[in-house]
Design a protein around this motif. Structure first.
Motif, mmCIF file in Angstrom:
data_model
loop_
_atom_site.group_PDB
_atom_site.id
_atom_site.type_symbol
_atom_site.label_atom_id
_atom_site.label_comp_id
_atom_site.label_asym_id
_atom_site.label_seq_id
_atom_site.Cartn_x
_atom_site.Cartn_y
_atom_site.Cartn_z
ATOM 1 N N PHE A 19 -33.246 3.454 -42.094
ATOM 2 C CA PHE A 19 -31.968 3.062 -42.679
ATOM 3 C C PHE A 19 -31.976 1.621 -43.191
ATOM 4 N N LEU A 20 -32.471 0.680 -42.399
ATOM 5 C CA LEU A 20 -32.428 -0.730 -42.804
ATOM 6 C C LEU A 20 -33.545 -1.084 -43.780
ATOM 7 N N GLY A 23 -24.795 2.927 -37.465
ATOM 8 C CA GLY A 23 -25.752 3.192 -38.536
ATOM 9 C C GLY A 23 -26.339 4.590 -38.504
ATOM 10 N N TYR A 64 -33.055 3.629 -36.767
ATOM 11 C CA TYR A 64 -32.141 2.838 -37.598
ATOM 12 C C TYR A 64 -32.904 1.837 -38.464
#
Length: 649
Positions: free
Chosen positions: A410-411, A306, A406
């Motif tokens: 990102f998530l 990721g 992450y």
């Protein structure tokens, strides 16, 4: 060959028949000669003719008598040739056929054996290579664990030595003091008390317990969480705790552990050591839960995949550089202060974070400080400490830092952990839309009794279910969350409400429903059933739908926050004006105050504040007139606000 033998046999039979005919010819010739002689006698031939006839007859008879001998020789020769031919043909045919068969079998068997052995050797070679790679990785991981354990042991030995030295220093000073007090010059002290103290110090010569253990005698599971009942608390509290633990242990059997672990082992043996394939089999395995021994490895692969683009853009020592970065005002950094306050409140039921002497506290502090310096816009938000603490149970410090990157960047959606928790508020409204669509009875029940589901689900989403439900359950949720993203949070929230729907509908009181959902009902501990509902019953639930709903509610929340911010600014501006006016009135009091002026000057700050609140625009809601209510609208999590307000004070 058989045709040739048959032809020769027929020729031999024909020769025998000719021989029999030739044997009859001399008799016929004699008879013919008698007939000829009789005729000649009757005709009376000449003597010369008679001699010629006799000579020809003699030559014919001689030829006839020689012919059988030659025929017998030819027949015997042909018979011998036929016999030898049969024998030779049989031997040669048998020999050649056997030889050909042996050669064919050898060739075919050798070819087949060679191909089979080659394939078997290739398979064995690939298997040995995979096994060698797997074993090498296991050896490296074991060496790393052994190194970490050795470093930890050395650190603890060094720490214990220091504490023991301090203990003996204090003990020696105490003994000197007691000896001095016990001397005759100190007759003013009670000798009995001093003697008793001296005996207590001398008898207490054992090594002290240097590590602070608040829960002595408790047992831990493989993750470090307590599995025995706490000694403190009432009997009812301990019984409830044990009942929940029994429910968790009874329901944590989705399938045979050995079978599930063997599936994961075979899958990982056939994959690369640096990345995981994007396939349906991996999704099925992750949704079923990652075994303990593979959880750290799979998490690291998912995180590295990721954040790979971001890590490629920074230096390899980026985490160490963040830790080495020195701030002149580090002692006044609000993030550092809040981190220190939250360290022991992170996971108090885990042995790695139960006290300041626990091995996870220092790691957690460094990871959170590094992220606060990496992302100053977010800094530190309550909830990040629990995320980092869970990751540190399976990964090292640097990997835990990248896991925070992450998750946050990102998530989760943007502004999920910023100061006003904008993304979190938006997700709560999206969840309410989903509940109205998929659980209409439960949604209407909540609306009818005035229960806001965000009182529960806000922390579910912010902390990814940590410390809200049993750790075995939320670790299973984490597996899918790191692979599929924030969509999993909605799936499990709807699944929890679906399983608890009947229990909530049976209760009509606000407090009863609140306590029921807070008490971790039994359906939540049934992991297989929870997974079945989350990934089958909730369908369809696509990321496109979530993005559309988030965009819709984001505009609404931003407009509301802009209105609230305008009200807040006008309120603070009016407060500052009134404060200045009051200060001027106190510095320059009127020479002949009238009763009205005295009455005005005697107004308190609360009276001025209430007077100013009446001048606020009527377009704002009544709940916006008080700053505390404004904060409650801005951030729906009341507990976080209270702590922030205390820190500001």
């Amino acid at each position: 060959q058989q045709q040739n033998v048959t032809i020769k046999f027929l020729a031999t039979l024909e020769s025998q028949r000719n021989l029999a005919g030739l044997k009859k010819q001399p008799v016929d010739l004699r008879q013919n000669s008698y007939v000829v002689n009789f005729k000649q006698d009757s005709k009376r031939p000449s003597p010369d003719q008679i001699k010629k006839e006799i000579h020809s007859a003699a030559s014919n008879s001689q030829r006839i008598f020689c012919l059988p001998n030659s025929l017998y020789c030819e027949i015997a020769k042909d018979a011998a040739i036929v016999h030898l031919t049969h024998k030779t043909c049989d031997d040669s045919s048998q020999g050649s056929s056997i030889e050909k068969l042996i050669v064919y079998e050898k060739i075919s068997r050798g070819t087949q054996t060679t191909d089979q052995e080659r394939d078997a050797l290739k398979d064995a070679l690939e298997a040995y290579r995979s096994q060698n790679t797997f074993l090498n990785k296991e050896i490296l991981e074991l060496n790393l664990l052994r190194k970490q354990a050795s470093e930890r042991e050395q650190r603890l030995i060094r720490e214990s030595s220091e504490w023991e030295a301090k203990f003996y220093q204090i003990q020696s000073k105490y003994l000197l003091l007691l000896n001095e007090l016990h001397s005759p010059s100190a007759s003013q002290h009670d000798p009995a008390i001093l003697t008793q103290l001296l005996q207590d110090v001398v008898q207490n010569h054992g090594t002290p317990d240097l590590r602070v253990v608040n829960n002595k005698g408790r047992e831990y599971d493989e993750y470090g969480f307590f599995i025995t009942a706490p000694e403190e608390g009432s009997l009812q509290f301990r019984a409830t705790y044990l009942q929940k633990q029994s429910q968790i242990m009874a329901n944590h059997t989705p399938m045979s552990s050995s079978q599930w672990e063997s599936k994961w082992e075979s899958f990982l043996a056939g994959t690369s050591a640096k990345e995981l394939p994007n396939c349906s089999e991996l999704k099925y395995l992750i949704r079923g839960g990652i075994p303990y021994q593979y959880k750290g490895k799979v998490w690291k692969l998912l995180i590295d995949n990721g954040v790979a683009p971001y890590k490629a853009a920074v230096s390899p020592n980026y985490y160490q550089d963040l830790l080495a970065r020195h701030h002149q005002s580090s002692t006044l950094d609000p993030s550092a202060k809040q981190i220190e306050l939250d360290l022991l409140r992170t996971l108090p039921n885990n042995r790695h974070y139960e006290s300041f002497h626990s091995d996870g506290i220092a790691k957690l502090r460094r990871v959170l400080l590094a992220y606060s310096r990496h992302n100053p816009e977010v800094g530190y938000c309550q909830g990040l400490n629990r995320l980092a603490a869970i990751v540190l149970l399976f990964l090292n410090e640097e990997d835990a830092f990248w896991c925070l990157v992450y998750i946050v960047e990102f998530l989760q959606p943007r502004d999920y952990y910023n100061r006003n928790l904008l993304g979190s508020q938006v997700d709560q409204r999206v969840l309410k839309d989903l509940m109205a669509e998929k659980l209409p009875r439960l949604h209407n029940h909540f609306e009818r009794h005035g229960l806001d589901v965000s009182l529960f689900t806000f922390n579910w989403f912010l902390c990814v279910y940590i410390d809200i439900i049993p750790h075995i359950t939320f670790l299973t949720i984490w597996d899918s969350f790191l692979y599929e993203g924030s969509k999993v949070l909605f799936r499990y929230a709807l699944a929890i409400f679906k399983l608890c729907e009947e229990g909530v509908l049976e209760r009509s009181d606000y407090l009863e429903m609140f306590n029921y959902l807070r008490s971790i009902p039994e359906p939540i501990t049934d992991i297989p059933r929870l997974q079945e509902v989350a990934f089958n019953w909730v369908n369809p639930l696509s990321m496109r739908y979530l993005r559309n709903r988030r965009a819709h509610h984001l505009a609404i929340v931003q407009n509301e926050m802009a209105e609230v911010e305008a009200v807040r600014k006008s309120y603070h501006a009016s407060n500052r004006k009134e404060a200045k006016r009051t200060d001027l009135a106190e510095e320059h009091p009127p020479s002949s105050p009238s009763s009205e002026n005295e009455e005005d000057s005697s107004l308190t700050g609360n009276d001025l504040q209430s007077d100013n609140l009446q001048k606020l625009p009527e377009s704002t809601d009544k709940s916006d007139s008080v700053p505390q209510d404004v904060d409650e609208i801005t951030v729906e999590n009341g507990s976080l606000l209270e702590e922030c307000n205390e820190l500001e004070k």
